[in-house]
Design a protein around this motif. Structure first.
Motif, PDB file in Angstrom:
ATOM      1  N   HIS A   1       0.820  -1.213   0.000  1.00 44.53           N
ATOM      2  CA  HIS A   1       0.000   0.000   0.000  1.00 44.53           C
ATOM      3  C   HIS A   1       0.852   1.261   0.000  1.00 44.53           C
ATOM      4  N   GLU A   2       1.941   1.244   0.754  1.00 41.61           N
ATOM      5  CA  GLU A   2       2.792   2.432   0.817  1.00 41.61           C
ATOM      6  C   GLU A   2       3.530   2.647  -0.508  1.00 41.61           C
ATOM      7  N   THR A   3       3.954   1.557  -1.145  1.00 45.29           N
ATOM      8  CA  THR A   3       4.631   1.685  -2.441  1.00 45.29           C
ATOM      9  C   THR A   3       3.697   2.292  -3.485  1.00 45.29           C
ATOM     10  N   ILE A   4       2.474   1.805  -3.533  1.00 42.84           N
ATOM     11  CA  ILE A   4       1.497   2.339  -4.488  1.00 42.84           C
ATOM     12  C   ILE A   4       1.149   3.782  -4.151  1.00 42.84           C
ATOM     13  N   ALA A   5       0.911   4.058  -2.877  1.00 45.57           N
ATOM     14  CA  ALA A   5       0.540   5.422  -2.478  1.00 45.57           C
ATOM     15  C   ALA A   5       1.645   6.412  -2.809  1.00 45.57           C
ATOM     16  N   ASP A   6       2.900   6.027  -2.565  1.00 42.79           N
ATOM     17  CA  ASP A   6       4.020   6.916  -2.896  1.00 42.79           C
ATOM     18  C   ASP A   6       4.093   7.184  -4.393  1.00 42.79           C
ATOM     19  N   ALA A   7       3.878   6.134  -5.204  1.00 49.75           N
ATOM     20  CA  ALA A   7       3.935   6.300  -6.653  1.00 49.75           C
ATOM     21  C   ALA A   7       2.830   7.225  -7.150  1.00 49.75           C
ATOM     22  N   LEU A   8       1.648   7.102  -6.591  1.00 53.97           N
ATOM     23  CA  LEU A   8       0.535   7.970  -6.996  1.00 53.97           C
ATOM     24  C   LEU A   8       0.771   9.404  -6.548  1.00 53.97           C
ATOM     25  N   ALA A   9       1.334   9.567  -5.342  1.00 50.15           N
ATOM     26  CA  ALA A   9       1.618  10.911  -4.842  1.00 50.15           C
ATOM     27  C   ALA A   9       2.660  11.608  -5.708  1.00 50.15           C
ATOM     28  N   GLU A  10       3.656  10.859  -6.159  1.00 47.90           N
ATOM     29  CA  GLU A  10       4.689  11.433  -7.028  1.00 47.90           C
ATOM     30  C   GLU A  10       4.100  11.929  -8.336  1.00 47.90           C
ATOM     31  N   ARG A  11       2.957  11.391  -8.725  1.00 53.60           N
ATOM     32  CA  ARG A  11       2.306  11.786  -9.975  1.00 53.60           C
ATOM     33  C   ARG A  11       1.134  12.731  -9.737  1.00 53.60           C
ATOM     34  N   GLY A  12       1.093  13.320  -8.551  1.00 51.96           N
ATOM     35  CA  GLY A  12       0.169  14.412  -8.304  1.00 51.96           C
ATOM     36  C   GLY A  12      -1.091  14.096  -7.545  1.00 51.96           C
ATOM     37  N   HIS A  13      -1.346  12.813  -7.250  1.00 51.13           N
ATOM     38  CA  HIS A  13      -2.553  12.471  -6.519  1.00 51.13           C
ATOM     39  C   HIS A  13      -2.350  12.666  -5.007  1.00 51.13           C
ATOM     40  N   GLU A  14      -3.424  12.992  -4.322  1.00 48.17           N
ATOM     41  CA  GLU A  14      -3.406  13.069  -2.860  1.00 48.17           C
ATOM     42  C   GLU A  14      -3.709  11.676  -2.321  1.00 48.17           C
ATOM     43  N   THR A  15      -2.834  11.130  -1.473  1.00 53.11           N
ATOM     44  CA  THR A  15      -2.984   9.734  -1.071  1.00 53.11           C
ATOM     45  C   THR A  15      -3.007   9.558   0.437  1.00 53.11           C
ATOM     46  N   ARG A  16      -3.689   8.497   0.841  1.00 53.38           N
ATOM     47  CA  ARG A  16      -3.661   7.989   2.211  1.00 53.38           C
ATOM     48  C   ARG A  16      -3.709   6.470   2.105  1.00 53.38           C
ATOM     49  N   THR A  17      -3.413   5.768   3.181  1.00 49.69           N
ATOM     50  CA  THR A  17      -3.455   4.309   3.164  1.00 49.69           C
ATOM     51  C   THR A  17      -4.354   3.801   4.271  1.00 49.69           C
ATOM     52  N   ALA A  18      -4.786   2.555   4.130  1.00 47.47           N
ATOM     53  CA  ALA A  18      -5.595   1.881   5.140  1.00 47.47           C
ATOM     54  C   ALA A  18      -5.303   0.392   5.050  1.00 47.47           C
ATOM     55  N   THR A  19      -5.413  -0.310   6.174  1.00 43.00           N
ATOM     56  CA  THR A  19      -5.121  -1.737   6.193  1.00 43.00           C
ATOM     57  C   THR A  19      -6.176  -2.493   6.985  1.00 43.00           C
ATOM     58  N   LEU A  20      -6.165  -3.801   6.798  1.00 45.73           N
ATOM     59  CA  LEU A  20      -7.120  -4.689   7.463  1.00 45.73           C
ATOM     60  C   LEU A  20      -7.066  -4.564   8.976  1.00 45.73           C
ATOM     61  N   GLN A  21      -5.868  -4.345   9.518  1.00 44.83           N
ATOM     62  CA  GLN A  21      -5.677  -4.394  10.961  1.00 44.83           C
ATOM     63  C   GLN A  21      -6.232  -3.173  11.698  1.00 44.83           C
ATOM     64  N   GLU A  22      -6.535  -2.098  10.997  1.00 44.32           N
ATOM     65  CA  GLU A  22      -7.030  -0.887  11.642  1.00 44.32           C
ATOM     66  C   GLU A  22      -8.503  -1.038  12.023  1.00 44.32           C
ATOM     67  N   ASP A  23      -8.962  -0.197  12.942  1.00 41.71           N
ATOM     68  CA  ASP A  23     -10.376  -0.167  13.285  1.00 41.71           C
ATOM     69  C   ASP A  23     -11.193   0.119  12.031  1.00 41.71           C
ATOM     70  N   GLU A  24     -12.244  -0.679  11.837  1.00 40.93           N
ATOM     71  CA  GLU A  24     -13.080  -0.579  10.638  1.00 40.93           C
ATOM     72  C   GLU A  24     -12.239  -0.711   9.373  1.00 40.93           C
ATOM     73  N   HIS A  25     -11.111  -1.429   9.505  1.00 48.05           N
ATOM     74  CA  HIS A  25     -10.168  -1.651   8.403  1.00 48.05           C
ATOM     75  C   HIS A  25      -9.672  -0.345   7.798  1.00 48.05           C
ATOM     76  N   GLY A  26      -9.710   0.723   8.589  1.00 43.66           N
ATOM     77  CA  GLY A  26      -9.254   2.017   8.117  1.00 43.66           C
ATOM     78  C   GLY A  26     -10.212   2.702   7.158  1.00 43.66           C
ATOM     79  N   LEU A  27     -11.384   2.104   6.950  1.00 46.27           N
ATOM     80  CA  LEU A  27     -12.334   2.629   5.961  1.00 46.27           C
ATOM     81  C   LEU A  27     -13.606   3.117   6.652  1.00 46.27           C
ATOM     82  N   THR A  28     -13.438   4.105   7.512  1.00 49.11           N
ATOM     83  CA  THR A  28     -14.589   4.704   8.178  1.00 49.11           C
ATOM     84  C   THR A  28     -15.403   5.515   7.173  1.00 49.11           C
TER      85      THR A  28
END
Length: 243
Positions: free
Chosen positions: A28-55
């Motif tokens: 997730h971090e590799t993809i997010a960094d690549a998208l950010a380098e190309r101008g997108h605003e990025t954040r990450t979320a994973t299974l282990q977070e509360d609500e899987h990070g997808l509140t």
């Protein structure tokens, strides 16, 4: 540019040394960094977070959700699956990556088993852009060569794509629909096959550019007939979905 959330179950990188070495901070971090380098605003979320990070708050601020999953599909909570699919119908883009074809949100959005054939190997893949005018292949040379790839093959039990962007050919002879575009409600959905966790797929600049293009394409609402009342749409029964 889009506001992108990159979701990853984040299991292989924590349990297998070879995957951790390939993606020390997670796919997730590799993809997010690549998208950010190309101008997108990025954040990450994973299974282990509360609500899987997808509140609800996170999804409300997300134009496009990228999803990478493999071994923990069944651990994704029902409420999160429903929340994600609702947001897609309301206009959020969704990009399913590699084995994300078996993710619960993607299967629910497709309404089919999303099964396929596969071999875990190290064969060359040629990823042919068969829709060269599509925005997702903007600036991409044809074909894209992936030196080492896990092999997927037909039949791929998904609905006929609204647009087929990529078709793969593998050294073993298999072919596969590797870049499929769909519209679900007001949302755009893209399935992109390359991305096995033991190969450096997401470090490849061409693959990164395809993902950046996909984020931009999926961030736009799907075309909707002017007479469609999106405020009063009857949802199919839960039994209509095949998780």
């Amino acid at each position: 540019m889009a506001s992108v959330t990159v979701w990853n179950e984040f299991v292989h990188e924590r349990e297998h040394d070879a995957v951790e070495e390939m993606y020390p901070h997670g796919i997730h971090e590799t993809i997010a960094d690549a998208l950010a380098e190309r101008g997108h605003e990025t954040r990450t979320a994973t299974l282990q977070e509360d609500e899987h990070g997808l509140t609800s708050d996170v999804l409300d601020e997300t134009d496009v959700l990228f999803w990478w999953g493999h071994t923990a599909h069944d651990e994704v909570d029902d409420a999160v699956v429903e929340r994600v699919c609702d947001r897609v119908h309301e206009g959020m883009g969704f990009v399913a990556l590699h084995s994300g074809h078996f993710s619960r949100p993607f299967k629910r959005l497709m309404g089919t088993p999303c099964s396929l054939t596969w071999r875990e190997n190290e064969e060359r893949e040629r990823l042919w852009a068969i829709h060269p005018e599509h925005p997702i292949v903007d600036g991409i040379e044809n074909p894209v060569v992936v030196p080492e790839a896990e092999t997927y093959g037909e039949p791929f039990a998904v609905p006929e794509p609204d647009e087929l962007v990529f078709t793969s050919w593998f050294e073993g002879g298999e072919v596969f629909r590797s870049g499929c575009c769909y519209r679900r409600g007001l949302g755009r959905v893209f399935y992109f096959r390359p991305g096995h966790e033991t190969h450096p797929i997401y470090h490849d600049e061409t693959i990164q550019q395809i993902l950046a293009n996909a984020a931009e394409w999926a961030s736009e609402n799907a075309d909707t007939p002017a007479d469609l009342d999106t405020e009063n749409v009857t949802e199919p029964p839960e039994s209509a979905y095949r998780d």
